[in-house]
Design a protein around this motif. Structure first.
Motif, PDB file in Angstrom:
ATOM      1  N   ARG A  49      39.853  52.680  46.658  1.00 30.99           N
ATOM      2  CA  ARG A  49      38.511  53.257  46.862  1.00 30.99           C
ATOM      3  C   ARG A  49      38.621  54.686  47.372  1.00 30.99           C
ATOM      4  O   ARG A  49      37.901  55.573  46.926  1.00 30.99           O
ATOM      5  CB  ARG A  49      37.744  52.421  47.879  1.00 30.99           C
ATOM      6  N   TYR A  57      30.000  45.911  31.450  1.00 33.88           N
ATOM      7  CA  TYR A  57      29.385  46.240  32.732  1.00 33.88           C
ATOM      8  C   TYR A  57      28.585  47.531  32.616  1.00 33.88           C
ATOM      9  O   TYR A  57      28.868  48.382  31.762  1.00 33.88           O
ATOM     10  CB  TYR A  57      30.447  46.342  33.839  1.00 33.88           C
ATOM     11  N   ILE A  58      27.555  47.660  33.456  1.00 35.19           N
ATOM     12  CA  ILE A  58      26.771  48.892  33.537  1.00 35.19           C
ATOM     13  C   ILE A  58      27.423  49.701  34.653  1.00 35.19           C
ATOM     14  O   ILE A  58      27.337  49.308  35.829  1.00 35.19           O
ATOM     15  CB  ILE A  58      25.302  48.624  33.964  1.00 35.19           C
ATOM     16  N   LEU A  92      30.089  53.697  42.811  1.00 32.51           N
ATOM     17  CA  LEU A  92      31.318  52.893  42.956  1.00 32.51           C
ATOM     18  C   LEU A  92      32.496  53.567  42.251  1.00 32.51           C
ATOM     19  O   LEU A  92      33.598  53.034  42.250  1.00 32.51           O
ATOM     20  CB  LEU A  92      31.115  51.485  42.396  1.00 32.51           C
ATOM     21  N   GLU A 131      33.041  53.973  39.080  1.00 31.59           N
ATOM     22  CA  GLU A 131      33.570  53.152  37.985  1.00 31.59           C
ATOM     23  C   GLU A 131      33.660  53.978  36.712  1.00 31.59           C
ATOM     24  O   GLU A 131      32.854  54.898  36.498  1.00 31.59           O
ATOM     25  CB  GLU A 131      32.630  51.970  37.727  1.00 31.59           C
ATOM     26  N   PRO A 190      25.913  42.055  33.197  1.00 32.75           N
ATOM     27  CA  PRO A 190      25.909  41.153  34.366  1.00 32.75           C
ATOM     28  C   PRO A 190      24.641  41.207  35.200  1.00 32.75           C
ATOM     29  O   PRO A 190      24.012  42.262  35.343  1.00 32.75           O
ATOM     30  CB  PRO A 190      27.086  41.648  35.219  1.00 32.75           C
ATOM     31  N   VAL A 241      23.849  39.508  39.032  1.00 31.23           N
ATOM     32  CA  VAL A 241      24.335  38.695  40.148  1.00 31.23           C
ATOM     33  C   VAL A 241      23.203  37.779  40.593  1.00 31.23           C
ATOM     34  O   VAL A 241      22.088  38.228  40.841  1.00 31.23           O
ATOM     35  CB  VAL A 241      24.792  39.600  41.311  1.00 31.23           C
ATOM     36  N   MET A 245      27.401  34.799  38.732  1.00 28.05           N
ATOM     37  CA  MET A 245      26.899  35.920  37.932  1.00 28.05           C
ATOM     38  C   MET A 245      26.548  35.377  36.554  1.00 28.05           C
ATOM     39  O   MET A 245      27.223  34.466  36.065  1.00 28.05           O
ATOM     40  CB  MET A 245      28.038  36.942  37.842  1.00 28.05           C
ATOM     41  N   MET A 296      22.596  46.167  45.458  1.00 27.95           N
ATOM     42  CA  MET A 296      23.852  46.929  45.577  1.00 27.95           C
ATOM     43  C   MET A 296      23.744  48.243  44.809  1.00 27.95           C
ATOM     44  O   MET A 296      24.724  48.941  44.621  1.00 27.95           O
ATOM     45  CB  MET A 296      25.014  46.097  45.045  1.00 27.95           C
ATOM     46  N   ILE A 343      23.249  48.572  41.676  1.00 28.29           N
ATOM     47  CA  ILE A 343      23.801  48.458  40.314  1.00 28.29           C
ATOM     48  C   ILE A 343      22.644  48.061  39.396  1.00 28.29           C
ATOM     49  O   ILE A 343      21.837  47.200  39.758  1.00 28.29           O
ATOM     50  CB  ILE A 343      24.918  47.394  40.251  1.00 28.29           C
ATOM     51  N   PRO A 385      35.112  45.881  34.542  1.00 25.14           N
ATOM     52  CA  PRO A 385      35.342  46.875  35.585  1.00 25.14           C
ATOM     53  C   PRO A 385      36.445  46.368  36.515  1.00 25.14           C
ATOM     54  O   PRO A 385      36.934  45.250  36.364  1.00 25.14           O
ATOM     55  CB  PRO A 385      34.008  46.897  36.324  1.00 25.14           C
ATOM     56  N   ARG A 409      36.388  43.700  42.957  1.00 25.71           N
ATOM     57  CA  ARG A 409      35.799  44.182  44.221  1.00 25.71           C
ATOM     58  C   ARG A 409      35.738  43.101  45.285  1.00 25.71           C
ATOM     59  O   ARG A 409      35.193  43.304  46.360  1.00 25.71           O
ATOM     60  CB  ARG A 409      34.416  44.775  43.965  1.00 25.71           C
ATOM     61  N   TYR A 444      33.259  37.309  41.251  1.00 28.47           N
ATOM     62  CA  TYR A 444      32.262  37.098  40.184  1.00 28.47           C
ATOM     63  C   TYR A 444      32.920  37.027  38.808  1.00 28.47           C
ATOM     64  O   TYR A 444      32.652  36.132  38.010  1.00 28.47           O
ATOM     65  CB  TYR A 444      31.228  38.232  40.178  1.00 28.47           C
ATOM     66  N   TYR A 445      33.763  38.013  38.514  1.00 30.01           N
ATOM     67  CA  TYR A 445      34.337  38.061  37.165  1.00 30.01           C
ATOM     68  C   TYR A 445      35.354  36.952  36.938  1.00 30.01           C
ATOM     69  O   TYR A 445      35.363  36.340  35.869  1.00 30.01           O
ATOM     70  CB  TYR A 445      34.948  39.440  36.883  1.00 30.01           C
TER      71      TYR A 445
HETATM   72  N1  LIG Z   1      29.026  47.814  37.491  1.00 29.10           N
HETATM   73  C1  LIG Z   1      29.396  46.646  37.984  1.00 29.10           C
HETATM   74  N2  LIG Z   1      28.577  45.605  37.900  1.00 29.10           N
HETATM   75  C2  LIG Z   1      28.956  44.424  38.455  1.00 29.10           C
HETATM   76  C3  LIG Z   1      30.191  44.268  39.094  1.00 29.10           C
HETATM   77  C4  LIG Z   1      31.050  45.401  39.171  1.00 29.10           C
HETATM   78  O1  LIG Z   1      32.165  45.370  39.710  1.00 29.10           O
HETATM   79  N3  LIG Z   1      30.609  46.565  38.605  1.00 29.10           N
HETATM   80  N4  LIG Z   1      30.522  43.050  39.636  1.00 29.10           N
HETATM   81  C5  LIG Z   1      31.811  42.627  39.844  1.00 29.10           C
HETATM   82  O2  LIG Z   1      32.070  41.709  40.571  1.00 29.10           O
HETATM   83  C6  LIG Z   1      29.440  42.142  39.985  1.00 29.10           C
HETATM   84  C7  LIG Z   1      28.827  42.604  41.274  1.00 29.10           C
HETATM   85  N5  LIG Z   1      29.764  42.596  42.321  1.00 29.10           N
HETATM   86  C8  LIG Z   1      29.913  43.597  43.234  1.00 29.10           C
HETATM   87  C9  LIG Z   1      30.745  43.390  44.306  1.00 29.10           C
HETATM   88  C10 LIG Z   1      30.888  44.384  45.265  1.00 29.10           C
HETATM   89  C11 LIG Z   1      30.212  45.578  45.130  1.00 29.10           C
HETATM   90  C12 LIG Z   1      30.344  46.668  46.133  1.00 29.10           C
HETATM   91  O3  LIG Z   1      29.457  47.482  46.286  1.00 29.10           O
HETATM   92  N6  LIG Z   1      31.446  46.728  46.825  1.00 29.10           N
HETATM   93  C13 LIG Z   1      31.738  47.821  47.758  1.00 29.10           C
HETATM   94  C14 LIG Z   1      32.290  47.285  49.056  1.00 29.10           C
HETATM   95  C15 LIG Z   1      31.382  46.375  49.762  1.00 29.10           C
HETATM   96  C16 LIG Z   1      32.025  45.778  51.005  1.00 29.10           C
HETATM   97  O4  LIG Z   1      33.254  45.769  51.128  1.00 29.10           O
HETATM   98  O5  LIG Z   1      31.282  45.285  51.839  1.00 29.10           O
HETATM   99  C17 LIG Z   1      32.791  48.706  47.129  1.00 29.10           C
HETATM  100  O6  LIG Z   1      33.582  48.187  46.334  1.00 29.10           O
HETATM  101  O7  LIG Z   1      32.841  49.881  47.487  1.00 29.10           O
HETATM  102  C18 LIG Z   1      29.387  45.776  44.062  1.00 29.10           C
HETATM  103  C19 LIG Z   1      29.246  44.782  43.113  1.00 29.10           C
HETATM  104  C20 LIG Z   1      28.448  42.130  38.856  1.00 29.10           C
HETATM  105  N7  LIG Z   1      28.072  43.418  38.409  1.00 29.10           N
END
Ligand SMILES: Nc1nc2c(c(=O)[nH]1)N(C=O)[C@@H](CNc1ccc(C(=O)N[C@@H](CCC(=O)O)C(=O)O)cc1)CN2
Ligand SMILES: Nc1ncnc2c1ncn2[C@@H]1O[C@H](COP(=O)(O)OP(=O)(O)OP(=O)(O)O)[C@@H](O)[C@H]1O
Length: 299
Positions: A85, A122-123, A128, A130, A159, A161, A168, A184, A186, A215, A228, A232-233
């Motif tokens: 990150r 994924y969008i 993030l 990505e 996706p 959630v 998901m 989040m 997204i 992603p 992440r 989910y995936y």
């Molecule tokens: N574009 C996108 N959509 C997605 C995912 C993804 O990775 N990318 N997902 C894939 O699973 C699911 C959503 N999961 C997610 C899990 C964490 C975070 C997130 O914001 N994580 C922060 C840290 C949060 C923390 O540690 O408390 C980060 O990674 O900076 C976002 C989406 C479904 N949709």
């Protein structure tokens, strides 16, 4: 103690621990830095009492050993996520945009993309950091236009959630306006479309998808993928693989999009038995086929 009555998180741990007993996983002894990577195979004795399909009794000593091992792996993942990150945040914006363009052009030109009739993608979320998917998605949605015959028209699922228990869904969209930002930040589809109709869920579709664009935070050339941390995936891909098998469908290709800094040395990424390997990577330098399915598709 029985498997029923466990919290969702504990149940996941139990299942992972059970699989760990049957398929010991590789524990990377180093994290993101520094290479070289040494890996240790951690072996656990097989225990018939751990097969939850046949018995609800758990051997607590063995379970605890496996749980401790899993905790170590989850901690290593956490450390590696923070490092990647940080690296992504300090990535030069012009390099990022060059890589975004190169990766998307490579996807759009790939034979496995051109021929695919349905995909889950994924969008991308710029916050993030990505790999951008906006050009790929708009190309797909443009192909939905009746006047555009330049490529095979594709059904697109993205996706949504549903809850924090790694649940998901992948729902069909036909325009970017179908999307709204979630908690989040997204973009994701609402469960019903503008006409009030339930969106098609890929798990209930009559036709299979051929491709997943995935992603992630980090990848390697053996197919490992660090997500992440939501699970989910991995959960979804496992279920979709089971569905495809039940229906005698060809397994879809799992392709992850990766900035160069996200491609790590082999086996640095810690994995558990629940982690699903990818078939191929797309970086700005080209496609890296990993599985035999990907090598065949790429030729
Ligand atoms: N574009 C996108 N959509 C997605 C995912 C993804 O990775 N990318 N997902 C894939 O699973 C699911 C959503 N999961 C997610 C899990 C964490 C975070 C997130 O914001 N994580 C922060 C840290 C949060 C923390 O540690 O408390 C980060 O990674 O900076 C976002 C989406 C479904 N949709
Ligand atoms: N110490 C732990 N013990 C038990 N379960 C955990 C632990 N740490 C994380 N988990 C759970 O394991 C699941 C998978 O985590 P993992 O690190 O494999 O996700 P990921 O592969 O990064 O995510 P994704 O599959 O969404 O890309 C998550 O649901 C998470 O809540």
């Amino acid at each position: 103690m029985t498997i029923t009555g466990l919290t969702n998180r504990t149940r996941k741990l139990v299942v992972a621990a059970e699989r760990l007993m049957i398929h010991p996983c590789t524990l990377a002894t180093t994290t993101a830095s520094p290479p070289p990577v040494l890996t240790t195979r951690v072996l656990f004795p097989r225990s018939p009492s751990l097969n939850l399909r046949h018995s609800t009794t758990l051997n607590f000593t063995t379970m605890n050993t496996a749980a401790t091992h899993l905790d170590t792996i989850f901690n290593q993942k956490k450390i590696l996520r923070s490092k990647v990150r940080k690296d992504l945040k300090s990535m030069d914006p012009s390099l990022r945009s060059q890589e975004d363009d190169a990766i998307q052009s490579i996807v759009l030109e790939a034979p496995w993309f051109k021929s695919c009739k349905g995909l889950c993608a994924y969008i991308s979320c710029s916050a993030l950091r990505e790999v951008d998917t906006s050009k790929v998605l708009s190309e797909i949605l443009k192909n939905g236009d009746q006047d555009d015959h330049s490529q095979v028209s594709k059904k697109l699922y993205v996706p949504r959630v549903e809850d924090k228990n790694s649940h998901m869904r992948m729902l069909n969209i036909s325009r970017m306006n179908d999307l709204i930002a979630n908690s989040m930040d997204i973009l994701e589809p609402a469960p019903v479309d503008a006409e009030g109709n339930e969106r098609k869920d890929v798990m209930f579709a009559d036709e299979p998808v051929d491709l997943f664009l995935l992603p992630g935070l980090a990848f390697d050339k053996t197919g490992r993928r660090l997500g992440r941390g939501g699970g989910y995936y991995d959960t979804f891909l496992t279920k979709y693989q089971e569905l495809a098998k039940d229906r005698n469908w060809k397994r879809p290709l799992f392709v992850a999009l990766s900035y160069s800094l996200q491609l790590l040395d082999d086996n640095v990424i810690p994995v558990t038995p629940n982690d699903v390997l990818v078939d191929a990577l797309v970086t700005s330098s080209g496609v890296i086929p990993i599985s035999s399915a990907a090598r065949e598709m790429d030729s």
